[in-house]
Design an enzyme around this catalytic site. Structure first.
Site, PDB file in Angstrom:
ATOM      1  N   HIS A  89      -0.996  65.529 101.211  1.00 42.60           N
ATOM      2  CA  HIS A  89      -1.981  64.453 101.142  1.00 42.60           C
ATOM      3  C   HIS A  89      -1.897  63.796  99.771  1.00 42.60           C
ATOM      4  CE1 HIS A  89      -5.807  62.376 100.864  1.00 42.60           C
ATOM      5  NE2 HIS A  89      -5.895  62.485 102.183  1.00 42.60           N
ATOM      6  N   ASP A 128      -8.326  66.199 107.103  1.00 45.03           N
ATOM      7  CA  ASP A 128      -7.081  65.747 106.475  1.00 45.03           C
ATOM      8  C   ASP A 128      -6.066  66.879 106.433  1.00 45.03           C
ATOM      9  OD1 ASP A 128      -8.019  63.214 105.992  1.00 45.03           O
ATOM     10  OD2 ASP A 128      -8.644  63.636 103.932  1.00 45.03           O
ATOM     11  N   THR A 139     -20.757  68.682  97.869  1.00 41.65           N
ATOM     12  CA  THR A 139     -20.062  67.921  96.819  1.00 41.65           C
ATOM     13  C   THR A 139     -20.627  66.510  96.727  1.00 41.65           C
ATOM     14  OG1 THR A 139     -18.364  67.038  98.289  1.00 41.65           O
ATOM     15  CG2 THR A 139     -17.905  69.180  97.286  1.00 41.65           C
ATOM     16  N   PHE A 178     -21.629  65.198 100.433  1.00 43.78           N
ATOM     17  CA  PHE A 178     -20.678  65.736 101.420  1.00 43.78           C
ATOM     18  C   PHE A 178     -20.800  67.244 101.540  1.00 43.78           C
ATOM     19  CE2 PHE A 178     -18.543  61.716 101.159  1.00 43.78           C
ATOM     20  CZ  PHE A 178     -17.672  61.648 102.236  1.00 43.78           C
ATOM     21  N   ASP A 234     -14.328  64.378 108.713  1.00 45.21           N
ATOM     22  CA  ASP A 234     -13.032  63.941 108.173  1.00 45.21           C
ATOM     23  C   ASP A 234     -12.122  65.159 108.101  1.00 45.21           C
ATOM     24  OD1 ASP A 234     -11.175  62.219 107.018  1.00 45.21           O
ATOM     25  OD2 ASP A 234     -11.845  62.661 104.982  1.00 45.21           O
ATOM     26  N   ARG A 265     -17.095  60.029 115.088  1.00 40.77           N
ATOM     27  CA  ARG A 265     -16.626  59.296 113.901  1.00 40.77           C
ATOM     28  C   ARG A 265     -16.203  57.885 114.255  1.00 40.77           C
ATOM     29  NH1 ARG A 265     -12.587  60.561 109.320  1.00 40.77           N
ATOM     30  NH2 ARG A 265     -12.295  58.477 108.459  1.00 40.77           N
ATOM     31  N   ARG A 301     -18.962  59.563 106.627  1.00 37.57           N
ATOM     32  CA  ARG A 301     -18.398  59.886 107.931  1.00 37.57           C
ATOM     33  C   ARG A 301     -18.930  61.207 108.472  1.00 37.57           C
ATOM     34  NH1 ARG A 301     -13.345  60.012 105.704  1.00 37.57           N
ATOM     35  NH2 ARG A 301     -13.832  57.902 105.082  1.00 37.57           N
TER      36      ARG A 301
HETATM   37  N1  LIG Z   1      -2.136  63.889 105.353  1.00 31.72           N
HETATM   38  C1  LIG Z   1      -2.944  63.128 106.093  1.00 31.72           C
HETATM   39  N2  LIG Z   1      -4.023  63.642 106.726  1.00 31.72           N
HETATM   40  C2  LIG Z   1      -4.835  62.852 107.454  1.00 31.72           C
HETATM   41  N3  LIG Z   1      -4.663  61.524 107.620  1.00 31.72           N
HETATM   42  C3  LIG Z   1      -3.607  60.951 107.006  1.00 31.72           C
HETATM   43  C4  LIG Z   1      -2.715  61.728 106.219  1.00 31.72           C
HETATM   44  N4  LIG Z   1      -1.760  60.915 105.747  1.00 31.72           N
HETATM   45  C5  LIG Z   1      -2.032  59.701 106.190  1.00 31.72           C
HETATM   46  N5  LIG Z   1      -3.146  59.698 106.950  1.00 31.72           N
HETATM   47  C6  LIG Z   1      -3.642  58.478 107.578  1.00 31.72           C
HETATM   48  O1  LIG Z   1      -4.782  58.048 106.922  1.00 31.72           O
HETATM   49  C7  LIG Z   1      -5.510  57.263 107.838  1.00 31.72           C
HETATM   50  C8  LIG Z   1      -6.895  57.006 107.312  1.00 31.72           C
HETATM   51  O2  LIG Z   1      -7.543  58.226 107.251  1.00 31.72           O
HETATM   52  P1  LIG Z   1      -9.071  58.249 107.032  1.00 31.72           P
HETATM   53  O3  LIG Z   1      -9.751  57.290 107.931  1.00 31.72           O
HETATM   54  O4  LIG Z   1      -9.489  59.695 107.114  1.00 31.72           O
HETATM   55  O5  LIG Z   1      -9.155  57.673 105.563  1.00 31.72           O
HETATM   56  P2  LIG Z   1     -10.159  58.066 104.497  1.00 31.72           P
HETATM   57  O6  LIG Z   1     -10.716  59.424 104.807  1.00 31.72           O
HETATM   58  O7  LIG Z   1     -11.140  56.967 104.349  1.00 31.72           O
HETATM   59  O8  LIG Z   1      -9.276  58.223 103.188  1.00 31.72           O
HETATM   60  P3  LIG Z   1      -8.397  59.460 102.806  1.00 31.72           P
HETATM   61  O9  LIG Z   1      -7.313  59.574 103.848  1.00 31.72           O
HETATM   62  O10 LIG Z   1      -7.875  59.066 101.444  1.00 31.72           O
HETATM   63  O11 LIG Z   1      -9.294  60.669 102.779  1.00 31.72           O
HETATM   64  C9  LIG Z   1      -5.421  58.077 109.084  1.00 31.72           C
HETATM   65  O12 LIG Z   1      -5.594  57.311 110.240  1.00 31.72           O
HETATM   66  C10 LIG Z   1      -4.005  58.637 109.025  1.00 31.72           C
HETATM   67  O13 LIG Z   1      -3.122  57.852 109.792  1.00 31.72           O
HETATM   68  N1  LIG Z   2     -17.351  64.602  97.939  1.00 32.30           N
HETATM   69  C1  LIG Z   2     -16.527  63.970  98.801  1.00 32.30           C
HETATM   70  N2  LIG Z   2     -16.274  62.669  98.608  1.00 32.30           N
HETATM   71  C2  LIG Z   2     -15.454  62.020  99.438  1.00 32.30           C
HETATM   72  C3  LIG Z   2     -14.837  62.694 100.518  1.00 32.30           C
HETATM   73  C4  LIG Z   2     -15.141  64.064 100.709  1.00 32.30           C
HETATM   74  O1  LIG Z   2     -14.650  64.736 101.649  1.00 32.30           O
HETATM   75  N3  LIG Z   2     -15.988  64.657  99.825  1.00 32.30           N
HETATM   76  N4  LIG Z   2     -13.965  62.056 101.349  1.00 32.30           N
HETATM   77  C5  LIG Z   2     -13.665  60.795 101.120  1.00 32.30           C
HETATM   78  C6  LIG Z   2     -12.641  60.143 101.945  1.00 32.30           C
HETATM   79  O2  LIG Z   2     -11.922  61.017 102.663  1.00 32.30           O
HETATM   80  C7  LIG Z   2     -14.318  59.974 100.096  1.00 32.30           C
HETATM   81  N5  LIG Z   2     -15.161  60.717  99.245  1.00 32.30           N
END
Ligand SMILES: Nc1ncnc2c1ncn2[C@@H]1O[C@H](COP(=O)(O)OP(=O)(O)OP(=O)(O)O)[C@@H](O)[C@H]1O
Ligand SMILES: Nc1nc2c(c(=O)[nH]1)N=C(CO)CN2
Length: 276
Positions: free
Chosen positions: A238, A220, A166, A177, A218, A206, A215
């Site tokens: 999320h 989530d 992606t 990604f 990741d 990470r 990263r």
């Molecule tokens: N549903 C969730 N899954 C994973 N992390 C979460 C969730 N909800 C909140 N968080 C919080 O988000 C924080 C930041 O996550 P991360 O560093 O992965 O951010 P990011 O990947 O840059 O952005 P995003 O979370 O939008 O993908 C984590 O430390 C966690 O505490």
């Molecule tokens: N295509 C793609 N883009 C991203 C992604 C990801 O998993 N795929 N994750 C992000 C932050 O979690 C920011 N941007």
């Protein structure tokens, strides 16, 4: 906890002589405990086919709990219940949930009383996770995380999507990604699951520097049963998943009918909306 499985096998007042308690005389002398358990399990097929292999042998569960209580010593009946519920769920895979009551009528309280007990409910939760990587050995990081989850007893991986390429989303990340999703069942609470996923991210090297930046790994949490929650650490579902085709495409591949409990739409409907 929602109980999707209304069928119930009940064990009432199983008597076990064991050595749990805060006071030394309790751990030395022992006393009788009484166990009530409701095992949530789909009994329809076993009932239709009259086949024990399709259900759980309540005799085995009784012996398991008896042995467990005799071979461990805890101070608190809370600990007896917590640990034994977990071990029952890990040892009898068809049991989806257990309601477990540990009663201790001879607790040395020093006053006349009938009984004291603790009652808990524990079970497997259905989760959907999004997986992503944009740095280094991307495929290895994702496959490694899935392999670790398969080894973790408190997670049962059910279905894994294809891993797709992606374009970076959100403006900060620059590299392509790899993304995927998986469905699993877990005994972890949402907070415990998040901590566990963070250890997998850390194992993949990470570093949390740039929000939305590139990263190695990741992970989530997208859905956890039909829970809706938000704390300073965690938001479920999320909060941005509906804007991310790299989440919705793999999820819809696993199961287009996964239901978003806040938006009241399936993931395939969310994906169609996003692609409009
Ligand atoms: N549903 C969730 N899954 C994973 N992390 C979460 C969730 N909800 C909140 N968080 C919080 O988000 C924080 C930041 O996550 P991360 O560093 O992965 O951010 P990011 O990947 O840059 O952005 P995003 O979370 O939008 O993908 C984590 O430390 C966690 O505490
Ligand atoms: N295509 C793609 N883009 C991203 C992604 C990801 O998993 N795929 N994750 C992000 C932050 O979690 C920011 N941007």
């Amino acid at each position: 906890m929602e109980n999707k499985y209304s069928d119930e096998i009940k064990i009432e007042n199983l008597e076990v002589f064991a050595h749990h308690g805060v006071y030394p005389e309790e751990t030395q002398n022992g006393q009788n405990f009484y166990i009530n358990a409701a095992l949530y399990i789909e009994t329809r097929k076993a009932g239709q086919k009259d086949d024990l292999l399709l259900s759980v042998n309540y005799g085995e569960v009784c012996h398991f709990m008896n042995d467990y209580m005799k071979s461990h010593t805890y101070k608190l009946i809370e600990s007896v219940a917590e640990n034994m519920a977990q071990e029952v769920l890990l040892s009898f895979p068809l049991i989806r949930e257990i309601k477990l009551e540990v009663r201790k009528p001879y607790a040395p309280v020093g006053l006349p009383f009938e009984s004291v007990s603790v009652k808990i409910r524990r079970g497997w939760h259905t989760i959907y996770l999004a997986l992503g990587s944009s740095m280094g050995k991307r495929e290895e990081y994702i496959e490694g995380a899935i392999a670790s989850m398969r080894e973790e007893p408190k997670i049962r991986v059910k279905r894994v999507s294809d891993i797709i390429r992606t374009a970076p989303y959100g403006g900060t990340a620059k590299e392509e990604f790899l993304n995927g999703a998986l469905e699993a069942e877990t005994l972890f609470t949402p907070e415990e699951l998040l901590d566990y996923l963070h250890t997998l991210e850390e194992n993949a090297g990470r570093e949390r520097t740039v929000h939305w930046g590139d990263r190695t790994l990741d992970l989530d949490i997208i859905f956890y049963d039909d829970i809706v929650m938000s704390t300073d650490k965690i938001t479920i579902p999320h909060k941005d998943m509906q804007n991310r085709d790299f989440v919705l495409v793999p999820l819809a591949q696993i199961d287009p009918y996964i239901w978003h409990p806040l938006r009241h739409k399936t993931v395939s409907a969310l994906l169609k909306e996003l692609q409009k």
